[in-house]
Scaffold this motif. Sequence first.
Motif, mmCIF file in Angstrom:
data_model
loop_
_atom_site.group_PDB
_atom_site.id
_atom_site.type_symbol
_atom_site.label_atom_id
_atom_site.label_comp_id
_atom_site.label_asym_id
_atom_site.label_seq_id
_atom_site.Cartn_x
_atom_site.Cartn_y
_atom_site.Cartn_z
ATOM 1 N N ILE A 17 -7.987 -0.183 8.111
ATOM 2 C CA ILE A 17 -7.400 0.839 7.239
ATOM 3 C C ILE A 17 -5.982 1.182 7.697
ATOM 4 C CG2 ILE A 17 -7.540 3.273 6.560
ATOM 5 C CD1 ILE A 17 -10.640 2.871 6.523
ATOM 6 N N TYR A 21 -2.850 -0.239 5.457
ATOM 7 C CA TYR A 21 -2.062 0.799 4.793
ATOM 8 C C TYR A 21 -0.597 0.725 5.228
ATOM 9 C CZ TYR A 21 -0.517 5.299 3.027
ATOM 10 O OH TYR A 21 0.177 6.286 2.371
ATOM 11 N N SER A 45 -3.488 2.151 -3.882
ATOM 12 C CA SER A 45 -4.110 1.305 -4.908
ATOM 13 C C SER A 45 -4.382 -0.114 -4.396
ATOM 14 C CB SER A 45 -3.252 1.262 -6.174
ATOM 15 O OG SER A 45 -2.027 0.601 -5.910
ATOM 16 N N LEU A 47 -4.940 -0.742 -1.119
ATOM 17 C CA LEU A 47 -5.743 -0.630 0.106
ATOM 18 C C LEU A 47 -7.162 -1.181 -0.034
ATOM 19 C CD1 LEU A 47 -5.779 0.292 3.064
ATOM 20 C CD2 LEU A 47 -6.391 2.571 2.253
ATOM 21 N N PRO A 48 -7.901 -0.908 -1.122
ATOM 22 C CA PRO A 48 -9.280 -1.421 -1.184
ATOM 23 C C PRO A 48 -9.371 -2.955 -1.144
ATOM 24 C CG PRO A 48 -8.994 0.341 -2.771
ATOM 25 C CD PRO A 48 -7.628 0.029 -2.219
ATOM 26 N N ILE A 49 -8.584 -3.647 -1.952
ATOM 27 C CA ILE A 49 -8.699 -5.115 -1.995
ATOM 28 C C ILE A 49 -8.131 -5.749 -0.727
ATOM 29 C CG2 ILE A 49 -6.564 -5.464 -3.323
ATOM 30 C CD1 ILE A 49 -9.753 -7.571 -3.633
ATOM 31 N N GLY A 51 -7.798 -4.231 2.148
ATOM 32 C CA GLY A 51 -8.664 -3.808 3.246
ATOM 33 C C GLY A 51 -9.917 -4.651 3.349
ATOM 34 N N LEU A 52 -10.522 -4.945 2.205
ATOM 35 C CA LEU A 52 -11.711 -5.799 2.192
ATOM 36 C C LEU A 52 -11.375 -7.194 2.706
ATOM 37 C CD1 LEU A 52 -14.690 -6.242 1.503
ATOM 38 C CD2 LEU A 52 -13.969 -6.822 -0.829
#
Length: 166
Positions: A17, A21, A45, A47-49, A51-52
Amino acid sequence: MPKNRIQETIFTVMMVIVMVYGLVCYNIALETGGMKNFIFVAALSELPIMGLAAFILDTFIAGPIAKKKAMKLVNPKRDNPFMMVLAISVFSVLFMCPMMSFVATILFKGGFNAEMIATWLETTVKNFPMAFFYQLMIAGPFVRWIFGLIFSDKKVATEAEPQKEC
């Protein structure tokens, strides 16, 4: 540092994270001509993809390789423990930066096209100095500090426990 698989996963999530970020903010700043306040929100926006992707790549590829390489370079019985942390951090950046730059190239910089390799190499070269120093100077120490606060081995004194006087 993590002492079991659950702690390892929590540490990885925290590091992902913070690193993702920071690097997403950096890349948006590069694209928009400099750092601006909106970037802090815009980065959320992606961060999720990203980050995964970072979690998967670190857990299954970069993390295990970085640890093996660090163990060949540093002797935990002889060397200062910080040297192991430093070696793992350096090897992690060395492997993660090109892989994450490739993911960013595919998802955000034109994908599969005639310039893909050039775009990926350019992205890696731009990201590497930031990823390296951000990991060593900011993200790594910050995440290790927070992790240490959460998983402290220190026993908290309670009123039921007598305090020794000096």
